[in-house]
Design a protein around this motif. Structure first.
Motif, PDB file in Angstrom:
ATOM      1  N   LEU A 139      16.093  38.413  42.383  1.00 51.28           N
ATOM      2  CA  LEU A 139      14.809  38.398  41.700  1.00 51.28           C
ATOM      3  C   LEU A 139      14.923  38.200  40.193  1.00 51.28           C
ATOM      4  O   LEU A 139      13.909  38.204  39.494  1.00 51.28           O
ATOM      5  CB  LEU A 139      14.040  39.693  41.987  1.00 51.28           C
ATOM      6  N   THR A 140      16.131  38.043  39.691  1.00 57.33           N
ATOM      7  CA  THR A 140      16.239  37.682  38.279  1.00 57.33           C
ATOM      8  C   THR A 140      15.846  36.211  38.147  1.00 57.33           C
ATOM      9  O   THR A 140      16.077  35.413  39.065  1.00 57.33           O
ATOM     10  CB  THR A 140      17.664  37.882  37.755  1.00 57.33           C
ATOM     11  N   PRO A 141      15.242  35.830  37.036  1.00 57.59           N
ATOM     12  CA  PRO A 141      14.847  34.415  36.873  1.00 57.59           C
ATOM     13  C   PRO A 141      16.004  33.453  37.098  1.00 57.59           C
ATOM     14  O   PRO A 141      15.825  32.386  37.707  1.00 57.59           O
ATOM     15  CB  PRO A 141      14.340  34.362  35.429  1.00 57.59           C
ATOM     16  N   GLU A 142      17.196  33.821  36.639  1.00 55.38           N
ATOM     17  CA  GLU A 142      18.355  32.948  36.792  1.00 55.38           C
ATOM     18  C   GLU A 142      18.697  32.717  38.254  1.00 55.38           C
ATOM     19  O   GLU A 142      18.978  31.575  38.680  1.00 55.38           O
ATOM     20  CB  GLU A 142      19.557  33.550  36.058  1.00 55.38           C
ATOM     21  N   LEU A 143      18.667  33.792  39.040  1.00 55.13           N
ATOM     22  CA  LEU A 143      19.007  33.662  40.461  1.00 55.13           C
ATOM     23  C   LEU A 143      17.904  32.948  41.237  1.00 55.13           C
ATOM     24  O   LEU A 143      18.179  32.207  42.181  1.00 55.13           O
ATOM     25  CB  LEU A 143      19.282  35.048  41.060  1.00 55.13           C
ATOM     26  N   ILE A 144      16.655  33.186  40.853  1.00 57.63           N
ATOM     27  CA  ILE A 144      15.540  32.465  41.494  1.00 57.63           C
ATOM     28  C   ILE A 144      15.700  30.963  41.265  1.00 57.63           C
ATOM     29  O   ILE A 144      15.596  30.155  42.203  1.00 57.63           O
ATOM     30  CB  ILE A 144      14.190  32.957  40.945  1.00 57.63           C
ATOM     31  N   ILE A 145      15.972  30.594  40.025  1.00 59.70           N
ATOM     32  CA  ILE A 145      16.134  29.173  39.686  1.00 59.70           C
ATOM     33  C   ILE A 145      17.345  28.589  40.399  1.00 59.70           C
ATOM     34  O   ILE A 145      17.288  27.459  40.919  1.00 59.70           O
ATOM     35  CB  ILE A 145      16.262  29.020  38.155  1.00 59.70           C
ATOM     36  N   GLU A 146      18.411  29.344  40.476  1.00 63.31           N
ATOM     37  CA  GLU A 146      19.619  28.882  41.182  1.00 63.31           C
ATOM     38  C   GLU A 146      19.302  28.576  42.632  1.00 63.31           C
ATOM     39  O   GLU A 146      19.724  27.543  43.181  1.00 63.31           O
ATOM     40  CB  GLU A 146      20.696  29.950  41.082  1.00 63.31           C
ATOM     41  N   ASP A 147      18.539  29.456  43.286  1.00 66.02           N
ATOM     42  CA  ASP A 147      18.181  29.244  44.691  1.00 66.02           C
ATOM     43  C   ASP A 147      17.251  28.041  44.853  1.00 66.02           C
ATOM     44  O   ASP A 147      17.363  27.278  45.820  1.00 66.02           O
ATOM     45  CB  ASP A 147      17.515  30.499  45.260  1.00 66.02           C
ATOM     46  N   ILE A 148      16.331  27.869  43.913  1.00 65.85           N
ATOM     47  CA  ILE A 148      15.415  26.727  43.973  1.00 65.85           C
ATOM     48  C   ILE A 148      16.190  25.415  43.862  1.00 65.85           C
ATOM     49  O   ILE A 148      15.968  24.475  44.640  1.00 65.85           O
ATOM     50  CB  ILE A 148      14.365  26.831  42.845  1.00 65.85           C
ATOM     51  N   VAL A 149      17.093  25.344  42.901  1.00 66.11           N
ATOM     52  CA  VAL A 149      17.872  24.117  42.683  1.00 66.11           C
ATOM     53  C   VAL A 149      18.738  23.805  43.901  1.00 66.11           C
ATOM     54  O   VAL A 149      18.873  22.642  44.305  1.00 66.11           O
ATOM     55  CB  VAL A 149      18.718  24.247  41.406  1.00 66.11           C
ATOM     56  N   LYS A 150      19.314  24.830  44.514  1.00 63.11           N
ATOM     57  CA  LYS A 150      20.145  24.624  45.719  1.00 63.11           C
ATOM     58  C   LYS A 150      19.331  23.979  46.829  1.00 63.11           C
ATOM     59  O   LYS A 150      19.799  23.072  47.520  1.00 63.11           O
ATOM     60  CB  LYS A 150      20.709  25.962  46.203  1.00 63.11           C
TER      61      LYS A 150
END
Length: 588
Positions: free
Chosen positions: A573-584
């Motif tokens: 739920l950190t913005p960085e991890l959310i973005i990482e999952d979206i990009v994947k």
């Protein structure tokens, strides 16, 4: 702390003289004040029960004899005496132990206990199991007078009174719940106190209990003599003790409601005696101001609390101004829902304020008494969020619980203006029960009045139109969705769509269908458990399409005092991890 140094287990108490036990009581109070001042916690109830806890452990043989303390508001002295004193004297170990009963910490804690009015029922079950196995130990339930107002306490009393074997209930009567006790039961307790327990009318005897009264409930010697009389008794008995809430700390004795629970650092604040005149606006103050304004306008609005007024901003000044338009139903959330439903059917405008953790106690009433009857009551759910709270007070389960009951409209505002507009809608319409998940944390404002017509149900707000990725940020997490959208644009040149759903109980089918034309991925962010939550509704909607869905929220589990940032990382739920999952997903 010299006497406390001698106590490494509850058996050590039996070696002390009465004078040494009095010194131990002083040491325990110092430890409680130190712990609460450093990390926060319950104060008044624990200060008042010190002598009784020492006497209980002196007379009985824990853990062979079973102690069940209701709601754990009074368990700090018990923890000190059962091998956990470091949590009250060693600053490096204050956070190692829970503020509630915990079997993982000690065999002297039979259950994890954090909600109220449960001790008698739990103790009755232990006593029955003991009898079936032919065992002989004592079972002692300690319950506060405030907790007696809960329905489960009545049910437990009714069942326990016919056990016909050893069963001891210690009623700690400090004349308070969190705030002042409310209800007819307390007239009888007052009568029993005034007559030294000899009043002909006796609530406990009507159930069939034997009864003893101790007026000096902070007198160790008198308590020991009384507990010796009931040890190994072979019938159910109530020992009614009159104690002083907050004993030993003058501010807590004088202001019992405020000192029921304190944040860290209160000792210095008390010492400085600061009286700040400025108070920042909060969602709680918005609520109380709104209710008072409606009352002044002649509305039949009724503010309701189930014995937690301070937690939702229903302070004494507000209660005094409302007069007959205020009801504290006591620790009785189930009754609160049914009461609100009937008020609404009768033409009043009830507003029930309840914490997320406690709304769990009301499922049947929400379903049957409220929703099935489609009563237009307003339910305000506070503290709904992923948090670092104890496992007994989590606020992550309210969305699945409420949003899947027919007829209820569950709203999730993202700022001050939306909240006020939703509150106005909820209290003026007559078509639905409306629950509002009050935003958790600092107040957020746009400065622009929200003119949304919330009677047009399940219409989401598209805040920004983009393509490829749609971010749906629910309530507290709308800001998180905004930040993720910003980073996607800056770092990946993805101009995402940003949606505020507003409604937790339905879907904007038209808007969701439109996303299919130019989006590959829909992302939901919710500040609660995923299983049965809002995001799953979106996933189900797109299950037969080419749209992929990512749901972000909490795992279905009980967490216990885990730092919030650690939970955010765990749940991605950190913005960085959310973005990482979206990009994947987009590149995969």
């Amino acid at each position: 702390m010299e006497t406390l140094k001698k106590i490494n287990s509850c058996s050590d108490i039996k070696k002390l003289s009465i004078d040494e036990m009095k010194k131990l009581a002083d040491d325990i109070r110092c430890g409680i004040l130190k712990r609460v001042d450093k990390i926060g916690g319950h104060l008044g109830p624990d200060l008042g029960i010190v002598e009784a806890t020492i006497a209980l452990h002196y007379v009985f043989d824990c853990p062979n004899d079973k102690f069940i303390f209701d709601v754990s508001h009074q368990c700090y002295p018990h923890k000190v005496l059962t091998g956990r004193k470091e949590a009250f004297i060693d600053e490096n170990k204050l956070s190692e132990f829970s503020g509630y009963f915990s079997p993982e910490e000690s065999p002297c804690d039979p259950f994890i206990i954090g909600h109220t009015s449960t001790s008698i029922s739990l103790a009755a079950g232990l006593a029955k199991a003991r009898d079936l196995k032919g065992e002989k130990h004592n079972v002692i339930a300690l319950i506060g007078d405030g907790s007696l107002s809960g329905g489960e306490a009545f049910e437990g009393l009714n069942n326990a009174s016919v056990l016909d074997s050893n069963f001891i209930i210690v009623v700690n009567d400090n004349e308070m719940s969190i705030a002042k006790n409310q209800g007819g039961l307390y007239k009888n307790l007052e009568e029993l106190r005034k007559t030294n327990g000899k009043a002909e009318n006796n609530f406990f005897k009507t159930f069939g209990f034997e009864y003893l009264y101790v007026d000096k409930g902070n007198d160790i010697e008198e308590l020991i003599n009384t507990f010796k009389k009931v040890k190994d008794i072979q019938k159910p008995i109530v020992v009614h003790i009159h104690t002083q809430k907050g004993k030993g700390y003058a501010p807590a004795e004088e202001n019992k409601e405020a000192y029921h629970w304190q944040l860290c650092g209160f000792l210095q604040k008390d010492k400085e005696q600061k009286n700040d005149s400025f108070f920042a606006q909060t969602y709680e103050s918005l609520t109380t101001d709104y209710i008072l304004r409606k009352k002044l306008q002649g509305e039949n609005i009724v503010a309701i609390t189930p014995a937690t007024p301070g937690a939702t901003g229903f302070y004494q000044e507000f209660r005094d101004k409302l007069e007959a338009n205020y009801t504290d139903v006591g620790i009785a959330e189930e009754h609160a829902i049914a009461y609100a439903s009937a008020l609404a059917k009768g033409g009043a405008k009830p507003v029930l304020a309840v914490l997320s953790s406690f709304i769990q106690r009301t499922y049947d009433q929400l379903s049957q008494d409220l929703a099935l009857n489609n009563s237009p009551a307003t339910i305000l759910v506070y503290w709904g969020a992923i948090s670092s709270a104890d496992c007994t007070h989590l606020g992550v389960f309210d969305i699945p619980l409420i949003s899947n009951i027919p007829n209820i409209v569950y709203l999730a505002p993202t700022n001050k203006e939306e909240y006020l507009a939703m509150l106005e809608f909820a209290t003026t319409q007559n078509s639905h029960p409306v629950a509002i998940r009050v935003p958790y944390g600092e107040l957020s404002a746009t400065g622009v009045k929200d003119k949304t017509d919330y009677s047009k149900l399940n219409k989401f707000k598209m805040i920004k139109k983009g393509s490829t990725v749609a971010l749906i940020g629910v309530g507290n997490f709308f800001k998180r969705a905004c930040y993720v959208s910003k980073i996607l644009k800056e770092k990946f040149e993805i101009d995402s769509t940003l949606i505020n759903p507003c409604y937790l109980t339905g879907l904007d089918v038209s808007m969701l269908n439109r996303l299919k034309f130019d989006h590959k991925l829909v992302v939901t962010l919710e500040d609660g458990v995923l299983d049965g939550g809002f995001g799953e509704k979106i996933s189900r909607f797109y299950s037969d399409s080419d749209i992929k869905v990512l749901n972000f929220g909490a795992k279905k589990e009980f967490t216990d005092r885990i730092p919030l940032e650690e939970l955010y990382k765990k749940y991605h739920l950190t913005p960085e991890l959310i973005i990482e999952d979206i990009v994947k997903v987009l590149l995969g």
